[in-house]
Design a protein around this motif. Structure first.
Motif, short mmCIF file in Angstrom:
data_model
loop_
_atom_site.label_atom_id
_atom_site.label_comp_id
_atom_site.label_asym_id
_atom_site.label_seq_id
_atom_site.Cartn_x
_atom_site.Cartn_y
_atom_site.Cartn_z
N GLY B 34 0.79 -1.21 0.00
CA GLY B 34 0.00 0.00 0.00
C GLY B 34 0.83 1.28 0.00
N ASP B 35 2.09 1.17 0.36
CA ASP B 35 2.95 2.35 0.36
C ASP B 35 3.12 2.91 -1.05
OD1 ASP B 35 3.30 2.18 3.03
OD2 ASP B 35 5.38 1.53 2.98
N GLN B 36 3.23 4.22 -1.10
CA GLN B 36 3.50 4.87 -2.38
C GLN B 36 4.99 5.15 -2.49
OE1 GLN B 36 1.46 8.58 -2.99
NE2 GLN B 36 2.03 8.70 -5.15
N ILE B 37 5.53 4.94 -3.67
CA ILE B 37 6.96 5.24 -3.86
C ILE B 37 7.07 6.64 -4.47
CG2 ILE B 37 7.45 2.80 -4.18
CD1 ILE B 37 7.92 3.36 -7.11
N PRO B 38 8.24 7.24 -4.36
CA PRO B 38 8.42 8.61 -4.86
C PRO B 38 8.18 8.70 -6.37
CG PRO B 38 10.24 7.98 -3.43
CD PRO B 38 9.45 6.74 -3.71
N PRO B 39 7.95 9.91 -6.85
CA PRO B 39 7.74 10.11 -8.29
C PRO B 39 8.95 9.63 -9.09
CG PRO B 39 7.18 12.08 -7.08
CD PRO B 39 7.79 11.14 -6.09
N GLU B 40 8.69 9.20 -10.29
CA GLU B 40 9.75 8.63 -11.11
C GLU B 40 10.90 9.60 -11.32
OE1 GLU B 40 7.89 7.43 -14.69
OE2 GLU B 40 6.93 5.68 -13.79
N ARG B 41 10.59 10.86 -11.53
CA ARG B 41 11.66 11.82 -11.81
C ARG B 41 12.61 11.95 -10.62
NH1 ARG B 41 7.01 12.89 -14.35
NH2 ARG B 41 7.00 13.82 -16.42
N ASP B 42 12.05 12.06 -9.43
CA ASP B 42 12.89 12.15 -8.24
C ASP B 42 13.69 10.87 -8.05
OD1 ASP B 42 11.49 14.46 -8.01
OD2 ASP B 42 10.33 13.89 -6.25
N LEU B 43 12.98 9.76 -8.19
CA LEU B 43 13.59 8.46 -7.95
C LEU B 43 14.75 8.23 -8.91
CD1 LEU B 43 13.07 6.43 -5.90
CD2 LEU B 43 11.38 5.35 -7.36
N ALA B 44 14.53 8.59 -10.17
CA ALA B 44 15.59 8.39 -11.16
C ALA B 44 16.82 9.18 -10.76
CB ALA B 44 15.09 8.82 -12.54
N ARG B 45 16.63 10.39 -10.28
CA ARG B 45 17.77 11.21 -9.89
C ARG B 45 18.48 10.58 -8.70
NH1 ARG B 45 15.64 15.50 -7.69
NH2 ARG B 45 14.27 15.67 -9.49
N SER B 46 17.71 10.14 -7.73
CA SER B 46 18.35 9.62 -6.52
C SER B 46 18.98 8.25 -6.76
CB SER B 46 17.35 9.57 -5.38
OG SER B 46 16.61 8.37 -5.42
N GLY B 74 0.19 7.68 -9.10
CA GLY B 74 1.44 7.29 -8.47
C GLY B 74 1.67 5.79 -8.57
N THR B 75 2.77 5.36 -7.99
CA THR B 75 3.11 3.93 -8.00
C THR B 75 3.11 3.42 -6.57
OG1 THR B 75 4.45 4.25 -9.98
CG2 THR B 75 4.82 2.24 -8.72
N PHE B 76 2.49 2.28 -6.37
CA PHE B 76 2.30 1.76 -5.02
C PHE B 76 2.76 0.32 -4.92
CE2 PHE B 76 -0.71 4.96 -6.19
CZ PHE B 76 -0.85 5.77 -5.07
N VAL B 77 3.11 -0.07 -3.72
CA VAL B 77 3.41 -1.47 -3.47
C VAL B 77 2.08 -2.21 -3.42
CG1 VAL B 77 4.44 -3.11 -1.87
CG2 VAL B 77 5.45 -0.85 -2.15
N ALA B 78 2.01 -3.35 -4.07
CA ALA B 78 0.76 -4.09 -4.15
C ALA B 78 0.24 -4.42 -2.76
CB ALA B 78 0.96 -5.37 -4.96
N ASP B 79 -1.05 -4.33 -2.60
CA ASP B 79 -1.61 -4.65 -1.29
C ASP B 79 -2.77 -5.63 -1.38
OD1 ASP B 79 -3.28 -3.02 -2.62
OD2 ASP B 79 -3.85 -1.79 -0.91
N GLY B 80 -3.17 -5.97 -2.57
CA GLY B 80 -4.30 -6.88 -2.73
C GLY B 80 -3.94 -8.30 -2.33
#
Lengths: 255, 255
Positions: B34-46, B74-80
């Motif tokens: 259920g957690d959301q991960i950071p936006p792709e642009r930020d993540l790519a930089r980091s 956004g992108t989330f960790v699967a929770d289903g």
DNA sequence: TGACTTTTTGTGGTCTGACCACTAGAGTAC
DNA sequence: GTACTCTAGTGGTCAGACCACAAAAAGTCA
């Protein structure tokens, strides 16, 4: 939940269009295991999309184990033994809290049944192959790494002899999660003798077409393996995870 | 042969670096369902890579059912509920020639065992939920589409009551391949009455903690379903297929 | 001739940066 | 309050260039 259904014509995501495209080709028999697909540049042009989008679709298929991408060589339809879900089980374990005993329970059920079916349906060729692996196991009884290879092959051959590739694939899925750990944990040699003997009994039961005994022996074998692993875990305590960092909805991914 | 595997530090493929990165975060408990991960642009930089490569990795995880990408959100960790291999079985069927009878054999083994375990381990809450679904099944006995929903829920609840999410996920994998076809094939109403009665017996056996009977009833139930499907196939002959490729997309009528 | 090394060719892998499409919430008018 | 519009933030797609790898072809030397 977007339960994407197969073969939608107007699927918006280009990724899924690619997936559907190849799914259809495979199901129609236009593509067979081992076949090579055209180069990405050509394919992108003929599908009227950018190479990036095409690659997203191919990556998806590769993740599902349907495609096999080889850098510098080409992209092929998977032809190896069926593998469902690939590494997902280990991740799923972390995500949904799979317990080791649950894995062993699943293995006992699957492999036990597989052994019973192999006893009923196995052919001479299968039993011969099993005998050869058994011999290799005794020969490498002092080389845990090598022993493990033949051990795995032995179990895999049983699955093959059982004549149900779906059950075999399911077994493979469950087993693969445990394989890595086993590979790292070189077993004690004295345990291997006992293991090999058990496999021999199992082999005899199957060859005698005694499915009930084969199933019982397999389950017993796996119970022993489970105990062995439990001892291993007790001896080498695993690192513990810090408490529930339930903090923010957005996880920080950078270190 | 290249059994690529987990957590290689120097993994060349950037895709796999991304996968490993998130796998590690999930296994360490830094990411939860259920957690959301950071936006792709930020993540790519980091992560010091291009957005394209990052997306390849995320796509891979999404294909494995670990991530859940929502356009514009956004992108989330699967929770289903856990899902292994997703649609792969239907593709695998086409690729490796899975036969319908093999699917039913696998189902009989898995669901039979699941029913037995549910009888042993099910709690009052589980049985209550089962009773409710059963009531819904009788209530919708003239509405095949609606009936199917509760039918599926009933089986899924059994899997939950069995207390082994791995077996439940395996069952889901096998079953999902048949679901789409069943949804399209409106069942005969008279068949549903018989089906509901069988489910009722099954329910009673489980509630009585009679695991052996529960397993036998489940296997019998699936055998009936298989026969019903065979008749369906005989009645509506498939389009001819050439050679080894045979479509697994066949109708399943009764449960 | 034969075996080894180098070059070429074809393939997937990565990068860049711009723009499009979707969603949810804030702001606005009624 | 309700409905509409606008806007900011997110993933999705595009284009073209260049990099990395593997196999085959060409060249080189005993």
């Amino acid at each position: 939940m977007p339960k994407e259904n197969a073969h939608s014509k107007t699927d918006t995501h280009l990724t899924m269009r690619v997936v559907d495209h190849f799914s259809a080709m495979i199901e129609d028999g236009r593509l067979h295991p081992g076949d090579q697909i055209p180069p990405e540049r050509d394919l992108a042009r003929s599908l009227k999309m950018s190479r990036a989008s095409l690659r997203a679709g191919i990556g998806y298929l590769a993740a599902m184990g349907v495609m096999n991408v080889r850098h510098g060589v080409g992209t092929f339809v998977a032809d190896g033994p069926p593998e469902l879900g690939k590494a997902s089980i280990s991740l799923m374990g972390a995500l949904h809290g799979f317990q080791p005993w649950q894995m062993f329970e699943a293995r006992k059920i699957l492999e036990g049944q597989l052994a019973a079916l192999a006893a009923e349906r196995g052919t001479e060729a299968h039993f011969t192959a099993l005998a050869e692996e058994l011999a290799e196991m005794y020969a490498t009884i002092n080389d845990p790494a090598e022993y493990l290879i033949h051990d795995v092959r032995f179990h895999r051959m049983i699955a093959k002899a059982a004549g149900n590739p779906i059950l075999a694939a399911l077994m493979e899925t469950v087993t693969s999660a445990l394989y890595d750990d086993r590979r790292k944990t070189a077993e004690r040699s004295r345990g291997l003798k006992q293991s090999a003997d058990l496999h021999k009994e199992l082999y005899r039961a199957m060859r005698a077409k005694n499915s009930a005994e084969a199933q019982a022996l397999m389950e017993h074998h796996l119970s022993m393996a489970q105990s062995a692993q439990d001892r291993e875990i007790a001896a080498v305590p695993r690192r513990r995870v810090s408490g529930k960092s339930k903090s923010s909805r957005t996880a920080n991914t950078s270190r």
